[in-house]
Design a protein around this motif. Structure first.
Motif, PDB file in Angstrom:
ATOM      1  N   TYR A   1       0.808  -1.212   0.000  1.00 40.96           N
ATOM      2  CA  TYR A   1       0.000   0.000   0.000  1.00 40.96           C
ATOM      3  C   TYR A   1       0.845   1.267   0.000  1.00 40.96           C
ATOM      4  O   TYR A   1       0.425   2.310  -0.511  1.00 40.96           O
ATOM      5  N   VAL A   2       2.051   1.199   0.575  1.00 47.83           N
ATOM      6  CA  VAL A   2       2.884   2.401   0.664  1.00 47.83           C
ATOM      7  C   VAL A   2       3.380   2.824  -0.716  1.00 47.83           C
ATOM      8  O   VAL A   2       3.224   3.982  -1.117  1.00 47.83           O
ATOM      9  N   THR A   3       3.979   1.898  -1.455  1.00 50.55           N
ATOM     10  CA  THR A   3       4.452   2.277  -2.788  1.00 50.55           C
ATOM     11  C   THR A   3       3.285   2.517  -3.744  1.00 50.55           C
ATOM     12  O   THR A   3       3.396   3.322  -4.674  1.00 50.55           O
ATOM     13  N   GLU A   4       2.165   1.836  -3.515  1.00 48.80           N
ATOM     14  CA  GLU A   4       0.970   2.125  -4.319  1.00 48.80           C
ATOM     15  C   GLU A   4       0.569   3.590  -4.167  1.00 48.80           C
ATOM     16  O   GLU A   4       0.301   4.290  -5.166  1.00 48.80           O
ATOM     17  N   ARG A   5       0.533   4.069  -2.940  1.00 42.64           N
ATOM     18  CA  ARG A   5       0.153   5.458  -2.704  1.00 42.64           C
ATOM     19  C   ARG A   5       1.208   6.428  -3.247  1.00 42.64           C
ATOM     20  O   ARG A   5       0.863   7.474  -3.825  1.00 42.64           O
ATOM     21  N   LEU A   6       2.462   6.103  -3.073  1.00 42.16           N
ATOM     22  CA  LEU A   6       3.519   6.977  -3.582  1.00 42.16           C
ATOM     23  C   LEU A   6       3.419   7.131  -5.096  1.00 42.16           C
ATOM     24  O   LEU A   6       3.603   8.224  -5.638  1.00 42.16           O
ATOM     25  N   ARG A   7       3.097   6.047  -5.786  1.00 44.40           N
ATOM     26  CA  ARG A   7       2.934   6.124  -7.242  1.00 44.40           C
ATOM     27  C   ARG A   7       1.695   6.944  -7.603  1.00 44.40           C
ATOM     28  O   ARG A   7       1.712   7.702  -8.572  1.00 44.40           O
ATOM     29  N   GLN A   8       0.621   6.783  -6.820  1.00 42.26           N
ATOM     30  CA  GLN A   8      -0.579   7.580  -7.066  1.00 42.26           C
ATOM     31  C   GLN A   8      -0.276   9.071  -6.961  1.00 42.26           C
ATOM     32  O   GLN A   8      -0.877   9.886  -7.664  1.00 42.26           O
ATOM     33  N   LEU A   9       0.650   9.423  -6.090  1.00 45.75           N
ATOM     34  CA  LEU A   9       0.992  10.823  -5.858  1.00 45.75           C
ATOM     35  C   LEU A   9       2.071  11.333  -6.818  1.00 45.75           C
ATOM     36  O   LEU A   9       2.614  12.414  -6.617  1.00 45.75           O
ATOM     37  N   GLY A  10       2.364  10.546  -7.828  1.00 47.99           N
ATOM     38  CA  GLY A  10       3.314  10.999  -8.841  1.00 47.99           C
ATOM     39  C   GLY A  10       4.729  10.514  -8.646  1.00 47.99           C
ATOM     40  O   GLY A  10       5.645  10.988  -9.329  1.00 47.99           O
ATOM     41  N   GLY A  11       4.929   9.576  -7.720  1.00 51.03           N
ATOM     42  CA  GLY A  11       6.273   9.099  -7.439  1.00 51.03           C
ATOM     43  C   GLY A  11       6.773   8.094  -8.460  1.00 51.03           C
ATOM     44  O   GLY A  11       6.019   7.248  -8.945  1.00 51.03           O
ATOM     45  N   THR A  12       8.045   8.194  -8.783  1.00 49.44           N
ATOM     46  CA  THR A  12       8.736   7.176  -9.569  1.00 49.44           C
ATOM     47  C   THR A  12       9.541   6.336  -8.591  1.00 49.44           C
ATOM     48  O   THR A  12      10.443   6.851  -7.919  1.00 49.44           O
ATOM     49  N   VAL A  13       9.205   5.063  -8.475  1.00 52.11           N
ATOM     50  CA  VAL A  13       9.792   4.186  -7.467  1.00 52.11           C
ATOM     51  C   VAL A  13      10.857   3.313  -8.114  1.00 52.11           C
ATOM     52  O   VAL A  13      10.583   2.588  -9.071  1.00 52.11           O
ATOM     53  N   GLU A  14      12.076   3.374  -7.575  1.00 54.81           N
ATOM     54  CA  GLU A  14      13.151   2.527  -8.087  1.00 54.81           C
ATOM     55  C   GLU A  14      13.735   1.715  -6.932  1.00 54.81           C
ATOM     56  O   GLU A  14      14.033   2.250  -5.859  1.00 54.81           O
ATOM     57  N   PHE A  15      13.849   0.407  -7.129  1.00 51.58           N
ATOM     58  CA  PHE A  15      14.327  -0.495  -6.091  1.00 51.58           C
ATOM     59  C   PHE A  15      15.833  -0.706  -6.193  1.00 51.58           C
ATOM     60  O   PHE A  15      16.383  -0.811  -7.293  1.00 51.58           O
ATOM     61  N   VAL A  16      16.467  -0.778  -5.025  1.00 55.58           N
ATOM     62  CA  VAL A  16      17.889  -1.089  -4.926  1.00 55.58           C
ATOM     63  C   VAL A  16      18.025  -2.245  -3.954  1.00 55.58           C
ATOM     64  O   VAL A  16      17.436  -2.226  -2.861  1.00 55.58           O
ATOM     65  N   ASP A  17      18.774  -3.273  -4.319  1.00 55.69           N
ATOM     66  CA  ASP A  17      18.940  -4.438  -3.467  1.00 55.69           C
ATOM     67  C   ASP A  17      19.852  -4.117  -2.291  1.00 55.69           C
ATOM     68  O   ASP A  17      20.973  -3.596  -2.481  1.00 55.69           O
ATOM     69  N   ARG A  18      19.391  -4.474  -1.062  1.00 54.43           N
ATOM     70  CA  ARG A  18      20.215  -4.177   0.110  1.00 54.43           C
ATOM     71  C   ARG A  18      21.399  -5.135   0.244  1.00 54.43           C
ATOM     72  O   ARG A  18      22.347  -4.841   0.963  1.00 54.43           O
ATOM     73  N   GLY A  19      21.362  -6.231  -0.450  1.00 56.04           N
ATOM     74  CA  GLY A  19      22.526  -7.113  -0.476  1.00 56.04           C
ATOM     75  C   GLY A  19      23.525  -6.603  -1.495  1.00 56.04           C
ATOM     76  O   GLY A  19      23.282  -6.674  -2.696  1.00 56.04           O
ATOM     77  N   GLY A  20      24.648  -6.052  -1.044  1.00 55.19           N
ATOM     78  CA  GLY A  20      25.623  -5.484  -1.962  1.00 55.19           C
ATOM     79  C   GLY A  20      25.190  -4.156  -2.528  1.00 55.19           C
ATOM     80  O   GLY A  20      25.203  -3.936  -3.748  1.00 55.19           O
ATOM     81  N   LEU A  21      24.775  -3.252  -1.646  1.00 53.03           N
ATOM     82  CA  LEU A  21      24.336  -1.919  -2.090  1.00 53.03           C
ATOM     83  C   LEU A  21      25.428  -1.209  -2.875  1.00 53.03           C
ATOM     84  O   LEU A  21      26.598  -1.239  -2.487  1.00 53.03           O
ATOM     85  N   PRO A  22      25.053  -0.535  -3.958  1.00 57.07           N
ATOM     86  CA  PRO A  22      26.044   0.280  -4.662  1.00 57.07           C
ATOM     87  C   PRO A  22      26.393   1.513  -3.836  1.00 57.07           C
ATOM     88  O   PRO A  22      25.678   1.861  -2.886  1.00 57.07           O
ATOM     89  N   ASP A  23      27.451   2.161  -4.191  1.00 61.40           N
ATOM     90  CA  ASP A  23      27.790   3.423  -3.535  1.00 61.40           C
ATOM     91  C   ASP A  23      26.667   4.423  -3.790  1.00 61.40           C
ATOM     92  O   ASP A  23      26.209   4.585  -4.923  1.00 61.40           O
ATOM     93  N   ARG A  24      26.213   5.102  -2.738  1.00 59.57           N
ATOM     94  CA  ARG A  24      25.068   5.994  -2.870  1.00 59.57           C
ATOM     95  C   ARG A  24      25.349   7.123  -3.862  1.00 59.57           C
ATOM     96  O   ARG A  24      24.502   7.454  -4.699  1.00 59.57           O
ATOM     97  N   ALA A  25      26.509   7.728  -3.761  1.00 58.37           N
ATOM     98  CA  ALA A  25      26.824   8.854  -4.636  1.00 58.37           C
ATOM     99  C   ALA A  25      26.778   8.431  -6.099  1.00 58.37           C
ATOM    100  O   ALA A  25      26.271   9.157  -6.959  1.00 58.37           O
ATOM    101  N   ASP A  26      27.276   7.238  -6.390  1.00 55.33           N
ATOM    102  CA  ASP A  26      27.253   6.747  -7.775  1.00 55.33           C
ATOM    103  C   ASP A  26      25.825   6.494  -8.233  1.00 55.33           C
ATOM    104  O   ASP A  26      25.465   6.812  -9.374  1.00 55.33           O
ATOM    105  N   HIS A  27      24.982   5.947  -7.344  1.00 54.02           N
ATOM    106  CA  HIS A  27      23.622   5.594  -7.747  1.00 54.02           C
ATOM    107  C   HIS A  27      22.743   6.827  -7.919  1.00 54.02           C
ATOM    108  O   HIS A  27      22.117   6.999  -8.960  1.00 54.02           O
ATOM    109  N   VAL A  28      22.689   7.671  -6.911  1.00 53.87           N
ATOM    110  CA  VAL A  28      21.770   8.812  -6.999  1.00 53.87           C
ATOM    111  C   VAL A  28      22.265   9.858  -7.982  1.00 53.87           C
ATOM    112  O   VAL A  28      21.476  10.647  -8.499  1.00 53.87           O
ATOM    113  N   GLY A  29      23.555   9.839  -8.264  1.00 53.78           N
ATOM    114  CA  GLY A  29      24.088  10.811  -9.204  1.00 53.78           C
ATOM    115  C   GLY A  29      23.727  10.514 -10.640  1.00 53.78           C
ATOM    116  O   GLY A  29      23.931  11.342 -11.522  1.00 53.78           O
ATOM    117  N   SER A  30      23.156   9.309 -10.865  1.00 56.41           N
ATOM    118  CA  SER A  30      22.851   8.911 -12.238  1.00 56.41           C
ATOM    119  C   SER A  30      21.467   9.370 -12.692  1.00 56.41           C
ATOM    120  O   SER A  30      21.034   9.037 -13.787  1.00 56.41           O
TER     121      SER A  30
END
Length: 237
Positions: A16-45
């Motif tokens: 229900y949480v991501t359903e509502r976020l999408r209803q409100l115009g959100g673009t939802v992108e998943f990142v696997d917590r096992g072996g997370l990429p470097d945050r700066a590299d990911h969000v900078g893209s």
């Protein structure tokens, strides 16, 4: 809104949480917590990240087997807040956020499962529910956090503001849909037995409460986004 969701590779279920976020115009992108990429590299893209969401997990945030992944996700939390990006956490996400900000987590003697009402001091950011519960771990909130709700088992919601960015975390599961709750009951029979609960009744209750649970979850997401100062679009039914 650009929303980055950290989740287990095998459990990308924001319900229900991501359903509502999408209803409100959100673009939802998943990142696997096992072996997370470097945050700066990911969000900078891509565009600016408006919200970091941490979902639940079968893991324990204090389990030494997962220490490297926990440290990496904790760094995402701290770096996001330092960057002005608000953070929202659910269940394991709440426990991890507590640890990242100076608290800790631990295993309870008895798991908390079922549909439980919460004692609250803030019925907007932590409504009484009932909310779906399914956890054997709990947390001690960070020193400067404000606890908004609790049950006999422990804290259920906290908020904190650091570096001018805000965070909110819930131990309960506002997102869970009946099908996923039934899957948890089926896959974690030892947890259900340890709680001395009836698995069939838990699933029936999840199905019975589903319409109200969805409505409550949507209202909670709206309230949290308002608190976090995240601006969404117009909701689409």
């Amino acid at each position: 809104m650009r929303i980055v969701v950290i989740a287990d590779e095998t459990d990308r279920e924001g319900g229900y949480v991501t359903e509502r976020l999408r209803q409100l115009g959100g673009t939802v992108e998943f990142v696997d917590r096992g072996g997370l990429p470097d945050r700066a590299d990911h969000v900078g893209s891509g565009p600016h990240v408006d919200l970091l969401l941490l979902l639940g997990s079968h893991r324990s945030a204090h389990d030494p087997r997962h220490v490297h992944d926990v440290m990496a996700e904790s760094a995402w939390v701290r770096d996001s807040l330092a960057d002005g990006t608000p953070v929202m956490g659910i269940c394991f996400g709440a426990q991890l956020m507590a640890r990242a900000l100076g608290g800790h987590s631990y295993r309870m003697d008895v798991p908390e499962v079922g549909w439980v009402r919460v004692d609250t001091t803030d019925p907007v950011l932590c409504p009484a529910g009932p909310w779906g519960q399914f956890h054997h771990d709990t947390f001690v909130p960070p020193q400067h956090a404000r606890v908004l709700g609790s049950t006999w088992y422990g804290p259920q919601c906290f908020i904190e503001e650091t570096h001018g960015a805000k965070a909110i975390a819930w131990q309960f599961h506002p997102e869970v849909v009946p099908e996923v709750y039934a899957q948890w009951v089926d896959e974690a029979k030892t947890t259900v037995r340890a709680a001395e609960a009836d698995g069939g009744e838990l699933v029936r209750e999840a199905r019975r409460l589903a319409p109200q649970a969805r409505t409550r979850a949507f209202a909670l997401v709206d309230a949290a986004l308002d608190y976090l100062e995240v601006k969404g679009g117009t909701a689409v039914s």
